[in-house]
Enzyme design. Structure first.
Site, PDB file in Angstrom:
ATOM      1  N   TYR A 147       3.744  16.178  17.013  1.00 42.48           N
ATOM      2  CA  TYR A 147       4.022  16.593  18.387  1.00 42.48           C
ATOM      3  C   TYR A 147       5.496  16.406  18.703  1.00 42.48           C
ATOM      4  CZ  TYR A 147       3.242  16.941  23.471  1.00 42.48           C
ATOM      5  OH  TYR A 147       3.268  17.314  24.787  1.00 42.48           O
ATOM      6  N   THR A 182      -3.989  15.823  33.264  1.00 37.59           N
ATOM      7  CA  THR A 182      -4.650  17.018  32.745  1.00 37.59           C
ATOM      8  C   THR A 182      -5.832  16.594  31.888  1.00 37.59           C
ATOM      9  OG1 THR A 182      -3.405  17.112  30.664  1.00 37.59           O
ATOM     10  CG2 THR A 182      -2.395  18.182  32.595  1.00 37.59           C
TER      11      THR A 182
END
Length: 240
Positions: A147, A182
């Site tokens: 990431y 989220t």
């Protein structure tokens, strides 16, 4: 007049989280939105949102969505590359398949999206592209090796595209969110979330709408002199 009145936008990762907030806010601001994702959608409830299947790591999927946009609307004014996944493995524990999965979506997906829409923006002589990086694309995080790599690459890719296409009227910026509430962060270990929020000077995380409003600015005619930037929305995390 609404800030994106009449603009045509493609938003990826739009079935949930930040991507869904961007798609909804763009529609509320008057844009015609093609919302793409591999995940199932809920009811859009708005005629300005066209929900489509889009696998950002597949050339053919991009070609189909761009053809749909051009056939339906005749142009593409805005691309928001919001689709993303995360993995938590450090380099020594990261197998090649997981590395390739994250790079495919978070980095190659951005490349394929830009490559698909730029020819149409070049023909029109205008356009705004917003590529999603992250605070972890600026500084290192524990683990999250793939990431970190992908989100760092998105920043460099965005700068490259910004200087390459500026003479043609295409603006490219990197959106750099901090910790945002989220479904992705809901699945993260609570101690990891607490560490990041605890290091955020404002003392709390953000909501998807915080990022969506920034994306409205970058897509609008209010930002015609803004390109090649890291647009940071992180509660001060990177300022520490």
């Amino acid at each position: 007049m609404r800030r994106l009145n009449g603009k045509v936008a493609i938003v990826t990762g739009a079935a949930m989280g930040i991507g869904a907030a961007v798609a909804r806010t763009y529609a509320d601001e008057g844009a015609w939105v093609i919302a793409g994702d591999v995940a199932p959608f809920g009811n859009a409830g708005d005629i300005h949102i066209d929900q489509v299947h889009l696998d950002v790591g597949q050339e053919a999927s991009w070609a189909a969505v761009v053809e749909r946009a051009m056939t339906t609307y005749g142009r593409i004014d805005v691309l928001v590359n919001a689709a993303g996944v995360i993995g938590y493995d450090p380099i020594h524990d990261l197998d090649l398949a997981e590395w390739e999965r994250i790079i495919r979506i978070d980095q190659t997906g951005v490349f394929l999206g830009m490559r698909a829409v730029v020819p149409h923006m070049l023909e029109a002589g205008r356009g705004s592209i917003i590529n999603f990086s992250s605070d972890w694309g600026v500084v290192g995080g524990v683990g999250v090796a793939a990431y970190n790599a992908a989100k760092g690459a998105v920043r460099s890719m965005s700068r490259n595209a910004a200087v390459t296409y500026a003479p043609s009227g295409i603006r490219v910026n990197a959106m750099v969110p901090g910790w945002i509430r989220t479904p992705l962060t809901d699945r993260q270990p609570s101690d990891a979330n607490d560490r990041v929020i605890g290091s955020t000077p404002l003392g709390h995380g953000g909501d998807p709408e915080d990022i969506a409003y920034g994306c409205v600015y970058l897509a609008s005619d209010e930002s015609t002199f803004v390109t090649g930037t890291d647009f940071v929305v992180d509660g001060g995390f990177l300022a520490v």
